[in-house]
Scaffold this motif. Structure first.
Motif, PDB file in Angstrom:
ATOM      1  N   GLY A 100       0.771  -1.187   0.249  1.00 50.24           N
ATOM      2  CA  GLY A 100      -0.313  -0.179   0.013  1.00 50.24           C
ATOM      3  C   GLY A 100       0.636   1.314  -0.276  1.00 50.24           C
ATOM      4  O   GLY A 100       0.387   2.160  -0.294  1.00 50.24           O
ATOM      5  N   SER A 101       1.982   1.491   0.876  1.00 52.90           N
ATOM      6  CA  SER A 101       2.948   2.066   0.240  1.00 52.90           C
ATOM      7  C   SER A 101       3.660   2.724  -0.444  1.00 52.90           C
ATOM      8  O   SER A 101       4.199   3.910  -1.296  1.00 52.90           O
ATOM      9  N   THR A 102       3.651   1.957  -1.780  1.00 48.44           N
ATOM     10  CA  THR A 102       4.329   1.951  -3.068  1.00 48.44           C
ATOM     11  C   THR A 102       3.210   3.094  -3.656  1.00 48.44           C
ATOM     12  O   THR A 102       4.482   4.012  -4.172  1.00 48.44           O
ATOM     13  N   PHE A 103       2.420   3.477  -3.370  1.00 51.11           N
ATOM     14  CA  PHE A 103       1.610   4.212  -4.173  1.00 51.11           C
ATOM     15  C   PHE A 103       2.277   5.555  -3.559  1.00 51.11           C
ATOM     16  O   PHE A 103       2.040   6.602  -4.789  1.00 51.11           O
ATOM     17  N   LEU A 104       2.835   5.869  -2.615  1.00 50.85           N
ATOM     18  CA  LEU A 104       2.981   6.421  -1.549  1.00 50.85           C
ATOM     19  C   LEU A 104       4.458   7.455  -2.182  1.00 50.85           C
ATOM     20  O   LEU A 104       4.745   8.658  -3.130  1.00 50.85           O
ATOM     21  N   TRP A 105       5.407   6.230  -2.150  1.00 46.22           N
ATOM     22  CA  TRP A 105       6.850   6.354  -3.164  1.00 46.22           C
ATOM     23  C   TRP A 105       6.834   6.653  -4.679  1.00 46.22           C
ATOM     24  O   TRP A 105       7.332   7.384  -4.928  1.00 46.22           O
ATOM     25  N   ILE A 106       6.062   6.389  -5.377  1.00 47.41           N
ATOM     26  CA  ILE A 106       5.665   7.128  -6.920  1.00 47.41           C
ATOM     27  C   ILE A 106       5.855   7.961  -6.760  1.00 47.41           C
ATOM     28  O   ILE A 106       5.637   8.810  -7.851  1.00 47.41           O
ATOM     29  N   GLU A 107       4.307   7.941  -6.113  1.00 39.03           N
ATOM     30  CA  GLU A 107       4.489   9.766  -5.896  1.00 39.03           C
ATOM     31  C   GLU A 107       5.220  10.644  -6.394  1.00 39.03           C
ATOM     32  O   GLU A 107       5.501  11.237  -6.849  1.00 39.03           O
ATOM     33  N   LEU A 108       5.695  10.830  -4.731  1.00 36.65           N
ATOM     34  CA  LEU A 108       7.353  11.087  -4.633  1.00 36.65           C
ATOM     35  C   LEU A 108       7.947  11.246  -5.796  1.00 36.65           C
ATOM     36  O   LEU A 108       8.574  12.325  -5.547  1.00 36.65           O
ATOM     37  N   GLY A 155      -3.618   7.656  -3.587  1.00 36.31           N
ATOM     38  CA  GLY A 155      -4.768   7.105  -2.495  1.00 36.31           C
ATOM     39  C   GLY A 155      -5.297   7.027  -3.413  1.00 36.31           C
ATOM     40  O   GLY A 155      -5.757   5.218  -2.693  1.00 36.31           O
ATOM     41  N   VAL A 156      -6.158   7.369  -4.916  1.00 35.24           N
ATOM     42  CA  VAL A 156      -7.097   6.795  -5.601  1.00 35.24           C
ATOM     43  C   VAL A 156      -5.995   5.604  -6.491  1.00 35.24           C
ATOM     44  O   VAL A 156      -7.178   4.999  -6.811  1.00 35.24           O
ATOM     45  N   ALA A 157      -5.016   5.628  -6.698  1.00 33.48           N
ATOM     46  CA  ALA A 157      -3.843   4.654  -7.255  1.00 33.48           C
ATOM     47  C   ALA A 157      -4.283   3.229  -6.565  1.00 33.48           C
ATOM     48  O   ALA A 157      -4.692   2.731  -6.851  1.00 33.48           O
ATOM     49  N   GLY A 158      -3.929   3.271  -5.356  1.00 31.22           N
ATOM     50  CA  GLY A 158      -4.257   2.538  -4.554  1.00 31.22           C
ATOM     51  C   GLY A 158      -5.547   1.799  -4.096  1.00 31.22           C
ATOM     52  O   GLY A 158      -6.070   0.557  -4.112  1.00 31.22           O
ATOM     53  N   VAL A 159      -7.233   2.597  -4.641  1.00 31.40           N
ATOM     54  CA  VAL A 159      -8.259   1.936  -4.369  1.00 31.40           C
ATOM     55  C   VAL A 159      -8.800   0.955  -6.033  1.00 31.40           C
ATOM     56  O   VAL A 159      -9.244   0.413  -5.519  1.00 31.40           O
ATOM     57  N   LEU A 160      -7.673   2.222  -6.322  1.00 33.89           N
ATOM     58  CA  LEU A 160      -8.297   1.214  -8.327  1.00 33.89           C
ATOM     59  C   LEU A 160      -7.411  -0.145  -8.234  1.00 33.89           C
ATOM     60  O   LEU A 160      -7.851  -0.575  -8.889  1.00 33.89           O
ATOM     61  N   ASN A 161      -6.238   0.085  -8.121  1.00 33.12           N
ATOM     62  CA  ASN A 161      -5.685  -1.919  -7.411  1.00 33.12           C
ATOM     63  C   ASN A 161      -6.447  -2.850  -6.722  1.00 33.12           C
ATOM     64  O   ASN A 161      -6.279  -3.742  -7.283  1.00 33.12           O
ATOM     65  N   PRO A 167      -6.614   0.063  -0.613  1.00 33.28           N
ATOM     66  CA  PRO A 167      -7.408   1.590   0.176  1.00 33.28           C
ATOM     67  C   PRO A 167      -6.482   2.394   1.231  1.00 33.28           C
ATOM     68  O   PRO A 167      -6.684   3.126   0.967  1.00 33.28           O
ATOM     69  N   VAL A 168      -7.235   0.861   1.949  1.00 31.37           N
ATOM     70  CA  VAL A 168      -6.853   1.454   4.026  1.00 31.37           C
ATOM     71  C   VAL A 168      -5.265   1.964   4.050  1.00 31.37           C
ATOM     72  O   VAL A 168      -5.354   3.558   4.247  1.00 31.37           O
ATOM     73  N   VAL A 169      -4.546   1.789   3.546  1.00 28.75           N
ATOM     74  CA  VAL A 169      -2.813   2.177   3.443  1.00 28.75           C
ATOM     75  C   VAL A 169      -3.012   2.953   2.305  1.00 28.75           C
ATOM     76  O   VAL A 169      -2.427   4.057   2.973  1.00 28.75           O
ATOM     77  N   SER A 170      -3.320   3.060   1.273  1.00 30.61           N
ATOM     78  CA  SER A 170      -2.726   4.206   0.402  1.00 30.61           C
ATOM     79  C   SER A 170      -3.568   5.315   0.867  1.00 30.61           C
ATOM     80  O   SER A 170      -2.900   6.225   0.307  1.00 30.61           O
ATOM     81  N   VAL A 171      -4.851   5.340   1.153  1.00 27.66           N
ATOM     82  CA  VAL A 171      -5.081   6.481   1.229  1.00 27.66           C
ATOM     83  C   VAL A 171      -5.484   7.159   2.657  1.00 27.66           C
ATOM     84  O   VAL A 171      -5.099   8.403   2.272  1.00 27.66           O
ATOM     85  N   ALA A 172      -4.981   6.451   3.390  1.00 26.70           N
ATOM     86  CA  ALA A 172      -4.357   7.149   4.600  1.00 26.70           C
ATOM     87  C   ALA A 172      -2.538   7.768   4.280  1.00 26.70           C
ATOM     88  O   ALA A 172      -3.001   8.246   4.683  1.00 26.70           O
ATOM     89  N   LEU A 173      -1.610   7.046   4.221  1.00 27.60           N
ATOM     90  CA  LEU A 173      -0.599   7.649   3.919  1.00 27.60           C
ATOM     91  C   LEU A 173      -0.807   9.461   2.527  1.00 27.60           C
ATOM     92  O   LEU A 173      -0.182  10.007   3.256  1.00 27.60           O
ATOM     93  N   GLY A 174      -1.619   8.715   1.440  1.00 26.47           N
ATOM     94  CA  GLY A 174      -2.117  10.267   0.561  1.00 26.47           C
ATOM     95  C   GLY A 174      -2.663  10.800   1.563  1.00 26.47           C
ATOM     96  O   GLY A 174      -1.869  11.994   1.044  1.00 26.47           O
ATOM     97  N   ALA A 175      -3.481  10.760   2.641  1.00 32.54           N
ATOM     98  CA  ALA A 175      -4.255  11.787   3.332  1.00 32.54           C
ATOM     99  C   ALA A 175      -3.485  12.997   4.080  1.00 32.54           C
ATOM    100  O   ALA A 175      -3.117  13.679   4.400  1.00 32.54           O
ATOM    101  N   VAL A 176      -2.184  11.681   5.205  1.00 29.27           N
ATOM    102  CA  VAL A 176      -1.677  12.438   6.063  1.00 29.27           C
ATOM    103  C   VAL A 176      -0.106  13.359   5.384  1.00 29.27           C
ATOM    104  O   VAL A 176      -0.002  14.268   6.077  1.00 29.27           O
ATOM    105  N   VAL A 177       0.523  12.171   4.430  1.00 30.19           N
ATOM    106  CA  VAL A 177       1.947  12.680   4.293  1.00 30.19           C
ATOM    107  C   VAL A 177       1.742  13.778   2.414  1.00 30.19           C
ATOM    108  O   VAL A 177       2.308  14.797   2.602  1.00 30.19           O
TER     109      VAL A 177
END
Length: 313
Positions: A22-30, A98-104, A256-266
């Protein structure tokens, strides 16, 4: 390992994989702040390969041999690594992490459909099918496609294509690479080697552009390659070997739980009660899809690795 302990261990592995994946999408974004999609894809393949090769060396394992095995590895690397990695990097240029994680999280639905088509999902129980559909409904609620604003278009389609590609890759790995007597660390390292080779062919498509990497981006790239690609991919292989391709794909419902949470917080991406409600529905769906089958004979229990292992061709 008894049934209760086996289920607890299975849930633990799924939970760890969901956190890392789930953290993958955050690292990709950065990483996309300084690298092109091709560069992000190749970087994670190279670092992931290096991580697993070191693990192979440390454990005394060798890479698999044989033209047939490597042929299967190339096909699996395309569908489970090179193609989806590239699609996520392309899609996240316009889609929030976050949405990327949801779609995945649509991966389990694709995986189930593929399993039914190829015959690996025989006698599908209504409760499991209902759980998958409920989880998908939660994903739809989070994404809210009926809204007039939001991330839509080619970026979202690219990520959906990546999710479907994962499902194809999981099914192919389960049928042709798992249960062949090859250690999972060896086969996962070899598959990332093949993925690196395939991704290298795309370098002319933006991979040769100059890069300006700051410490924050460098850290994101390292975490993406070492943790979210190398370690996560090896854990995925272990779950496929122990529980089957469709159960491995069920991890996607937790993303979605991980990706949305990380996207919102970070990254300060949007979060709402609708998204929270959707994630709860997703988790209920996961629980239903992983509900063990009740049988009269303990030896036929669905909790055993033999009963859950991916079918062999």
């Amino acid at each position: 390992m008894n049934g209760v302990a086996g289920r607890a261990w299975a849930w633990t592995r799924v939970g760890v994989l969901a956190l890392l994946w789930g953290s993958t999408f955050l690292w990709i974004e950065l990483a996309l702040n300084a690298l092109s999609p091709v560069q992000v894809t190749l970087s994670r393949c190279v670092l992931g390969t290096a991580t697993l090769l070191v693990a192979c060396l440390g454990s005394g394992r060798r890479l698999p041999r044989g033209r047939a095995v490597w042929g299967h590895l190339v096909v699996a690397a395309f569908f489970c690594n090179a193609l989806p990695f590239a699609m996520f990097s392309i899609g996240q240029q316009t889609v929030d992490s976050g949405v990327a994680g949801v779609l995945n999280a649509t991966t389990p639905l694709w995986s189930l459909l593929i399993g039914v088509v190829i015959g690996s999902e025989r006698g599908l129980r209504p409760v499991r099918l209902g759980g998958l559909l409920l989880g998908f409904a939660g994903v739809v609620l989070i994404f809210a496609p009926w809204q007039t604003t939001g991330p839509v278009g080619w970026g979202a389609l690219a990520i959906v294509a990546a999710a479907a590609s994962y499902a194809v890759g999981f099914a192919y790995m389960g049928r042709n690479l798992v249960g062949r007597g090859i250690p999972t660390i060896s086969v996962s390292a070899a598959q990332l080697i093949a993925a690196t080779g395939l991704t290298s062919l795309t370098l002319p498509a933006g991979g040769l552009a100059p890069m300006q990497i700051d410490p924050k981006t460098a850290l994101a790239v390292v975490l993406l390659g070492v943790v979210a690609t190398g370690i996560t991919f090896h854990l995925t292989y272990r779950i496929i070997a122990a529980e089957g391709a469709t159960n491995a794909a069920t991890v996607g419902y937790l993303l979605p739980v991980v990706s949305v949470a990380l996207g919102a917080v970070v990254l300060d991406e949007p979060f709402s009660l609708r998204i929270a409600a959707g994630m709860v529905i997703v988790l209920v769906g996961v629980a239903l899809t992983r509900r063990p089958k009740q049988t009269l004979s303990p030896s036929a229990s669905a909790d055993t690795p033999q009963a859950l292992s991916a079918p062999r061709a």
